[in-house]
Motif scaffolding. Structure first.
Motif, PDB file in Angstrom:
ATOM      1  N   GLN A  16     -17.365 102.003 -35.983  1.00 46.24           N
ATOM      2  CA  GLN A  16     -16.023 101.949 -36.533  1.00 46.24           C
ATOM      3  C   GLN A  16     -15.143 103.045 -35.942  1.00 46.24           C
ATOM      4  OE1 GLN A  16     -14.908  99.432 -38.513  1.00 46.24           O
ATOM      5  NE2 GLN A  16     -12.942 100.390 -38.003  1.00 46.24           N
ATOM      6  N   GLU A  17     -15.694 104.211 -35.748  1.00 49.56           N
ATOM      7  CA  GLU A  17     -14.948 105.303 -35.110  1.00 49.56           C
ATOM      8  C   GLU A  17     -14.534 104.910 -33.702  1.00 49.56           C
ATOM      9  OE1 GLU A  17     -15.501 110.078 -34.027  1.00 49.56           O
ATOM     10  OE2 GLU A  17     -17.107 108.950 -35.068  1.00 49.56           O
ATOM     11  N   CYS A  18     -15.433 104.212 -33.017  1.00 47.22           N
ATOM     12  CA  CYS A  18     -15.147 103.748 -31.658  1.00 47.22           C
ATOM     13  C   CYS A  18     -13.975 102.767 -31.659  1.00 47.22           C
ATOM     14  CB  CYS A  18     -16.397 103.103 -31.070  1.00 47.22           C
ATOM     15  SG  CYS A  18     -16.234 102.532 -29.387  1.00 47.22           S
ATOM     16  N   VAL A  19     -13.977 101.821 -32.599  1.00 47.36           N
ATOM     17  CA  VAL A  19     -12.887 100.841 -32.691  1.00 47.36           C
ATOM     18  C   VAL A  19     -11.559 101.550 -32.998  1.00 47.36           C
ATOM     19  CG1 VAL A  19     -12.018  98.880 -34.022  1.00 47.36           C
ATOM     20  CG2 VAL A  19     -14.422  98.964 -33.360  1.00 47.36           C
ATOM     21  N   ASP A  20     -11.591 102.536 -33.863  1.00 42.28           N
ATOM     22  CA  ASP A  20     -10.365 103.269 -34.207  1.00 42.28           C
ATOM     23  C   ASP A  20      -9.791 103.984 -32.984  1.00 42.28           C
ATOM     24  OD1 ASP A  20     -10.704 102.400 -36.783  1.00 42.28           O
ATOM     25  OD2 ASP A  20     -11.702 104.242 -37.461  1.00 42.28           O
ATOM     26  N   ILE A  21     -10.659 104.566 -32.145  1.00 43.40           N
ATOM     27  CA  ILE A  21     -10.167 105.265 -30.953  1.00 43.40           C
ATOM     28  C   ILE A  21      -9.488 104.286 -30.013  1.00 43.40           C
ATOM     29  CG2 ILE A  21     -10.913 106.503 -28.884  1.00 43.40           C
ATOM     30  CD1 ILE A  21     -13.113 107.773 -30.573  1.00 43.40           C
ATOM     31  N   PHE A  56     -13.598  97.737 -22.746  1.00 49.59           N
ATOM     32  CA  PHE A  56     -13.432  96.439 -23.411  1.00 49.59           C
ATOM     33  C   PHE A  56     -14.789  95.876 -23.863  1.00 49.59           C
ATOM     34  CE2 PHE A  56      -9.162  96.279 -21.510  1.00 49.59           C
ATOM     35  CZ  PHE A  56      -8.458  95.696 -22.553  1.00 49.59           C
ATOM     36  N   ALA A  57     -15.816  96.092 -23.047  1.00 48.26           N
ATOM     37  CA  ALA A  57     -17.152  95.625 -23.430  1.00 48.26           C
ATOM     38  C   ALA A  57     -17.632  96.333 -24.689  1.00 48.26           C
ATOM     39  CB  ALA A  57     -18.125  95.859 -22.285  1.00 48.26           C
ATOM     40  N   ILE A  58     -17.461  97.652 -24.743  1.00 50.29           N
ATOM     41  CA  ILE A  58     -17.885  98.408 -25.917  1.00 50.29           C
ATOM     42  C   ILE A  58     -17.060  98.018 -27.138  1.00 50.29           C
ATOM     43  CG2 ILE A  58     -17.944 100.730 -26.903  1.00 50.29           C
ATOM     44  CD1 ILE A  58     -18.681 101.776 -24.124  1.00 50.29           C
ATOM     45  N   ASN A  59     -15.772  97.777 -26.926  1.00 49.36           N
ATOM     46  CA  ASN A  59     -14.913  97.372 -28.041  1.00 49.36           C
ATOM     47  C   ASN A  59     -15.395  96.056 -28.648  1.00 49.36           C
ATOM     48  OD1 ASN A  59     -12.532  97.596 -29.723  1.00 49.36           O
ATOM     49  ND2 ASN A  59     -11.660  95.932 -28.480  1.00 49.36           N
TER      50      ASN A  59
END
Length: 810
Positions: free
Chosen positions: A115-120, A146-149
């Motif tokens: 979730q922290e990753c998506v927020d960044i 984009f892959a990680i997202n």
């Protein structure tokens, strides 16, 4: 921005495009010397290099190990500080805020902070960066972002019920896919430029697919399949495979090839399949100059080709080191092998190409030698290919590797031992007892089948035993095992059938009829049960009722020769000669049809026979003898076989039910013609049977009967003796031999032959009757009367054909 700084940063971008980490460190030192160690760009680039080295060094670490890593926590703090610094992007060619944010999100993903990753990514407006990227190195960084997202969105969807679809994640995946293709083509363009004669520098950048990007590509295909558009998944995989360069690690190629094959095999329609294009413009940019490229013509061919290529890559350099430090790598290799051979078995089994699978899996045994699943697949493929001996050995290896789950393998091995020629009854019993020993107490099906095969082995031992004591002992064990099998699984009809069969052999007709009717209640269309019931009714002299049962069975199984021969015998008993002849014509027609289609008998291989088949028939109910004389000359095999042929034959007592197939059908038809005194037709049928199996005891017996009819008693004795040499328990030959001997005046020898036959089988009423006649001829009246009474009692419970004419249902 000063010109000196600009010049250094241009060189930094060029080096980053090349992916040269060593030069990267050197140029950062130059920038630090120019701008100072506290410069935001210098600090970020220094952390970038260290993080890159850290991930290379800890590539095989698990998520839990990375989650607790204090080093990554330190990097995250430094990147967070870099994002907070007030640095004007116009002062540098490196956008520190964007790149630090993307790198920070990667660290959060590696520590499972999804979730922290998506927020960044939301803060940096990831979707708006796609069209603003110009540098080659930023394309792959953004592609990974984009892959990680997408991966993080999928993980968030699993935890948050608000997410109802995969559309957002799929959008990120498709954007990452586009950027990855752009990166590959840019790499090819730069590589072609750097290798041209006019290029001043050498371009040595290698393509590296980050794990997140690889996972993204596979997840994209999975979502396509989930949305019922597998053609998009196939197109994606083909695009990737035709785009990836050869220096990419073989493990990456393996996974893409295998997944594409899996989609083609399991989730793709033959109707919507599009053949691989032969247009050179659509081929891989790395194989434009290759000629004579193989192009698959249909979906199964392409899937099999992909799997074989994957198998070649997998076996190219497997992990053979058995040391503990390589245990994880070895386990991964074994899991890949199991998955690959599962798909390969699906691909080849539908077309019967088991030899391909056998050869492939055999090559992998150098590192799969202790893998139960692969040995099990190997054994099944060998059995399907017809290599029964090797299949049984592999099943035995399965039992050795993991005895706790090997009960089905032991049962299958037992079955194969019983059905192979010659049967290995002792080995079959051993495997059946092993299956019973290791079967789960709660698994009634396995225990029932284990008891069934133990009983079957004892029954076969009883049929082949020359000792009355041993025969009774084995028969009692068989009945006990069949009863235990039925108790374990009362809804299985097979134990009841075999129990009824065993009781019928013991002349307990009433109980046998009761048991076979119980079996028919469970399975009303069981051919062997209907056949046994008909024989039991004929033993009760209810021939009309038995014929009705056979006619019902023949409606279900019109091509069953065994049923037809029994029906023919019943018609003779009912004095329906014309019906019997018509049934003979049906049998001959079936034999002729099978010969035309080159179908081998289930029990024996046919020997080649020249000439026209005997089965040419008239339009009426009788054979035209004159039109078959050429067939007689072509198919008769009357000469004595050579020593080599004799050694190739079966020269030990065999079980009566093993002599089945088309050869036995010809013998039965010949027997019918002899009963109707149509000796010429009988001779034709015996010639056909001899052409198939010249050493079959029934064939030699019928030859002896023909010689006896022609008055050639010495030749008849020779054939009867030959049949008994091959099978000492062949009662028909024993009876006829005794008759010929008594006709020649050799009463003592004839009496001894009959007494030996009674020791083998005391349930034959014809043997007892013949012995009674011999005793009467030698004035042993009391013993003759006793034998005659015994013969009459046995005849009252004798079927029209021996019960062993039923091919055992194994």
């Amino acid at each position: 921005m000063s010109s000196k700084r600009h010049k250094i940063e241009v060189e930094i971008i060029r080096i980053r495009n090349d992916g040269n980490l060593l030069k990267h460190k050197d140029i950062i030192k130059q920038l630090a010397h120019k701008c100072g160690d506290t410069d935001p760009v210098v600090k970020y680039l220094d952390n970038f290099v260290k993080i890159h080295e850290f991930f290379i060094e800890h590539e095989s670490d698990t998520v839990s190990a990375l989650r607790n890593s204090t080093v990554l926590d330190g990097f995250k703090n430094k990147l967070t500080e870099a994002r907070k610094q007030n640095f004007d992007p116009k002062d540098s060619l490196v956008n520190v805020f964007i790149e630090a944010s993307l790198l920070l999100a990667k660290l959060c993903y590696s520590q499972a902070s999804f979730q922290e990753c998506v927020d960044i990514y939301s803060n940096v407006n990831l979707a708006g960066l796609e069209n603003s990227v110009t540098d080659h190195y930023m394309v792959i960084i953004l592609c990974e972002a984009f892959a990680i997202n997408g991966l993080c969105l999928e993980r968030s969807r699993l935890k948050d019920p608000k997410f109802k679809s995969d559309v957002e994640a799929l959008g990120s995946y498709e954007t990452a896919q586009k950027l990855f293709m752009r990166y590959i083509h840019d790499h090819h363009r730069l590589d072609s430029t750097s290798t041209s004669p006019t290029s001043p520098a050498s371009h040595n950048m290698d393509i590296h697919i980050y794990p997140a990007i690889e996972s993204c590509l596979h997840r994209t295909a999975s979502l396509y399949i989930k949305s019922k558009t597998p053609e998009k998944a196939v197109s994606l995989y083909k695009t990737i495979l035709t785009t990836l360069p050869a220096h990419i690690p073989s493990q990456t190629h393996q996974k893409f090839l295998h997944n594409l094959a899996s989609v083609l095999i399991r989730g793709f329609s033959k109707i919507s399949y599009k053949q691989v294009s032969t247009d050179t413009h659509e081929r891989s940019i790395f194989f434009q100059g290759v000629k004579n490229v193989f192009i698959p013509n249909y979906i199964q061919q392409e899937a099999l080709l992909l799997l074989l290529i994957t198998e070649g890559l997998l076996n190219l350099d497997p992990v053979l080191d058995m040391s503990p430090e390589h245990a994880e790598s070895r386990e991964q290799t074994l899991m890949k092998a199991e998955s690959l051979y599962d798909d390969l078995s699906v691909a080849v089994a539908s077309h019967g190409q088991y030899h391909i699978f056998t050869e492939s899996i055999e090559r992998s045994l150098k590192y799969n030698f202790d893998r139960y699943h692969l040995w099990n697949q190997f054994a099944l493929s060998l059995c399907a290919e017809g290599k029964i001996d090797r299949g049984v050995q592999c099943l035995a290896e399965c039992c050795r590797i993991d005895p706790t789950i090997s009960s089905p393998d032991a049962i299958l091995a037992s079955r194969l031992c019983y059905t192979k020629q010659p049967p290995q009854i002792d080995a079959g019993l051993k495997y059946a007892e092993l299956a019973l020993e290791h079967s789960d107490e709660d698994h009634d099906g396995l225990r029932s089948r284990s008891h069934l095969y133990i009983g079957l082995g004892c029954s076969l031992k009883a049929l082949g035993s020359l000792s009355k004591k041993d025969r009774l002992e084995y028969r009692a064990k068989a009945i006990k095992s069949y009863t235990s099998s039925h108790t374990s699984d009362p809804y299985d009809y097979k134990p009841l059938f075999h129990l009824s069969f065993e009781l019928a052999l013991s002349r307990k007709v009433a109980v046998a009829i009761k048991k076979v009717k119980q079996a028919l209640e469970l399975q009303p269309e069981a051919c062997e049960c209907l056949h046994l019931l008909a024989l039991l009714l004929s033993a009760r002299k209810l021939h009309s009722e038995a014929k009705v049962i056979l006619q019902s069975a023949l409606k279900l199984y019109p091509s069953n020769i065994s049923l037809l021969t029994t029906k023919c015998r019943l018609e003779l008993c009912l004095m329906e000669e014309q019906d019997a002849l018509r049934t003979c014509d049906e049998i001959i027609t079936l034999c002729n049809r099978d010969s035309t289609e080159n179908k081998l008998s289930n029990s024996f291989n046919q020997l080649p026979v020249d000439g026209v088949s005997v089965a040419n028939q008239s339009t009426g109910t009788e054979l035209e003898v004159g039109s078959l004389l050429n067939s007689v000359m072509a198919s008769r095999i009357d000469r004595v076989n050579s020593d080599v042929e004799s050694l190739m034959g079966v020269i030990h007592p065999m079980l009566p039910h093993m002599w089945s197939g088309k050869c036995t059908a010809w013998v039965q038809v010949a027997d019918v013609y002899l009963a109707l005194e149509r000796y010429q037709e009988a001779e034709l049928c015996v010639a056909e049977a001899a052409g198939l199996q010249p050493l079959l005891p029934d064939v030699l017996y019928m030859k002896g009967r023909l010689c006896e009819y022609n008055g050639e008693l010495d030749e008849a004795c020779s054939f009867y003796n030959s049949a008994l040499t091959i099978d000492p328990s062949h009662l028909e030959s024993t009876e006829k031999l005794a008759k010929v001997l008594s006709s020649n005046g050799n009463i003592c020898y004839a009496k001894k032959v009959l007494q030996d036959a009674i020791r083998l089988d005391a349930t034959s009423h014809t043997v007892w009757q013949q012995l009674s006649d011999l005793l009467a001829a030698t004035d042993e009246i009391d013993q003759s009367i006793e034998c005659n009474i015994f013969a009459l009692n046995l005849e009252a419970s004798s079927p029209v054909l021996p019960y062993t004419c039923i091919v055992p249902f194994i």
